[in-house]
Design a protein around this motif. Structure first.
Motif, PDB file in Angstrom:
ATOM      1  N   ALA A   1      73.536  17.797  60.265  1.00 46.97           N
ATOM      2  CA  ALA A   1      72.249  17.106  60.364  1.00 46.97           C
ATOM      3  C   ALA A   1      71.510  17.082  59.030  1.00 46.97           C
ATOM      4  N   ILE A   2      71.543  18.200  58.291  1.00 42.06           N
ATOM      5  CA  ILE A   2      70.780  18.241  57.039  1.00 42.06           C
ATOM      6  C   ILE A   2      71.418  17.334  55.989  1.00 42.06           C
ATOM      7  N   ILE A   3      72.742  17.195  55.998  1.00 43.02           N
ATOM      8  CA  ILE A   3      73.392  16.261  55.074  1.00 43.02           C
ATOM      9  C   ILE A   3      72.956  14.839  55.382  1.00 43.02           C
ATOM     10  N   LEU A   4      72.869  14.495  56.665  1.00 47.03           N
ATOM     11  CA  LEU A   4      72.441  13.153  57.056  1.00 47.03           C
ATOM     12  C   LEU A   4      70.975  12.909  56.690  1.00 47.03           C
ATOM     13  N   VAL A   5      70.158  13.945  56.793  1.00 50.07           N
ATOM     14  CA  VAL A   5      68.755  13.840  56.381  1.00 50.07           C
ATOM     15  C   VAL A   5      68.664  13.557  54.883  1.00 50.07           C
ATOM     16  N   VAL A   6      69.406  14.318  54.094  1.00 52.45           N
ATOM     17  CA  VAL A   6      69.386  14.135  52.642  1.00 52.45           C
ATOM     18  C   VAL A   6      69.925  12.751  52.278  1.00 52.45           C
ATOM     19  N   TYR A   7      70.986  12.325  52.959  1.00 51.35           N
ATOM     20  CA  TYR A   7      71.546  10.998  52.711  1.00 51.35           C
ATOM     21  C   TYR A   7      70.477   9.929  52.880  1.00 51.35           C
ATOM     22  N   ARG A   8      69.740   9.981  53.982  1.00 48.18           N
ATOM     23  CA  ARG A   8      68.718   8.961  54.248  1.00 48.18           C
ATOM     24  C   ARG A   8      67.643   8.965  53.171  1.00 48.18           C
ATOM     25  N   HIS A   9      67.172  10.136  52.801  1.00 46.69           N
ATOM     26  CA  HIS A   9      66.089  10.210  51.824  1.00 46.69           C
ATOM     27  C   HIS A   9      66.547   9.794  50.429  1.00 46.69           C
TER      28      HIS A   9
END
Length: 382
Positions: free
Chosen positions: A20-28
């Protein structure tokens, strides 16, 4: 080959948080590059990299619901162990405190380096931390998690509302939040409470089955992955295409979430189950351990990643003249997840852990640690 696990930590949860945190960083990172002025000046258009934006939308539906579900899995046990007062104190020390500390740090940096970054902040933005955290980039999540956790713990411990009734209440809250959004009613941080209460309630109501029951055995099986793969792919594809088709109505690709709430729940919960299954299988085989480590440090990555990747982006684009979007994506995402972990570990070693939490080890743990240190240690070599 399956590994025998001796520790009691629920490692699949660390895997889930890591994903989840990788996907969060990807979006930002993606949104940051999309708004970078120097790339626009150099004629670099994100329209040439539609697959990156499509990936951004495809994995968007379940990231934040998953964080709340995982938090809900633990809340009953935490409440039983600590009691309401101690739980509230713990959440204040571990969630609310870093929210304010790092929110203030990030806004201060954005003001000081306003000439180099996308976000333009003023001293007035500090007030947003109190009532409108969506104005402070990623930090809204921590404020929402704290408020939802406290409200849920209070209703669970001080009323006779059952877990099933909590889910029903959360569903009413969720639908109400979508209506307020459609009507243009601004509720600031309250809307986040209404929107995510349901997911924490679901985590709590399913905790026993996820942790010990047949559902746990299901998630740890390859059959689960096979059963969920197509529903996951089709539901995320629906989410992607429907949001793209309604960009005029919802430029931030929130159409399904706020105008088709029941479809969104189906899509997001299918995504959550799929990620839980992937995480459980990774745990079963003790694979991709670095992902588990990211999950353990997800809070620290969350509070620091925007500062880190923004700095890396500025260095690469302004000073090193790097304008290749895929290369910038890889560099910024890698920095955004790795550097915060290293900085947290460094801070812990040099006595700066207070930057992240006010929670300290309890006395029994300290005593046990002291006893361990005082024991004679084995010698090696000569």
């Amino acid at each position: 080959m399956e590994k025998v696990k001796n520790d009691t930590r629920l490692r699949w949860i660390d895997y889930a948080r890591g994903i989840a945190i990788i996907l969060v960083v990807y979006r930002h990172v993606f949104e940051g590059l999309k708004n970078t002025q120097i790339l626009k000046v150099k004629g670099v258009s994100m329209d040439h990299y539609l697959y990156l934006e499509q990936a951004n939308i495809f994995f968007f539906s379940f990231r934040m619901p998953l964080f709340f579900i995982v938090s809900g899995v633990f809340i009953a046990a935490s409440l039983k162990k600590r009691g309401l007062g101690a739980l509230m104190e713990n959440k204040a020390k571990t969630i609310l405190y870093p929210y304010f500390i790092w929110g203030i740090i990030q806004i201060s940096i954005q003001i000081l380096f306003s000439g180099f970054i996308n976000s333009k902040k003023t001293a007035a933005d500090f007030l947003y931390l109190l009532y409108s955290p969506r104005e402070v980039e990623q930090f809204w999540y921590l404020y929402a998690l704290f408020n939802v956790s406290i409200l849920y713990a209070f209703t669970k411990s001080r009323t006779k509302i059952t877990s099933t009734q909590q889910v029903a209440l959360g569903l009413c809250f969720f639908l109400l939040s979508t209506l307020f959004s459609q009507w243009g009613v601004e509720l600031w941080f309250i809307n986040d409470i209404l929107h995510y209460y349901l997911f924490l309630a679901l985590g709590d109501s399913l905790a026993h089955y996820i942790l010990k029951g047949k559902l746990k055995a299901f998630f740890y099986s390859w059959q689960a992955l096979a059963l969920l793969l197509l529903p996951f792919a089709f539901s995320q594809y629906y989410f992607l295409m429907t949001n793209i088709d309604h960009r005029a109505q919802s430029p931030k690709y929130l159409y399904v979430e706020y105008y088709q709430p029941f479809a969104f729940l189906l899509v997001s919960l299918t995504g959550c189950m799929f990620i839980i299954t992937v995480s459980s299988l990774l745990d079963r085989y003790d694979a991709v351990k670095w992902l588990r480590k990211l999950g353990k440090h997800s809070l620290y990555i969350y509070v620091m990643h925007v500062i880190v990747f923004a700095a890396v982006r500025v260095i690469l684009t302004r000073f090193l003249k790097v304008y290749n979007i895929p290369l910038l994506m890889i560099a910024c995402i890698s920095a955004g997840v790795i550097i915060p972990v290293l900085l947290y570990q460094l801070a812990s070693k040099i006595g700066l852990k207070f930057l992240f939490t006010l929670e300290t080890a309890n006395k029994p743990e300290l005593k046990q640690k002291a006893q361990t240190i005082s024991k004679p240690q084995p010698t090696y070599g000569n």
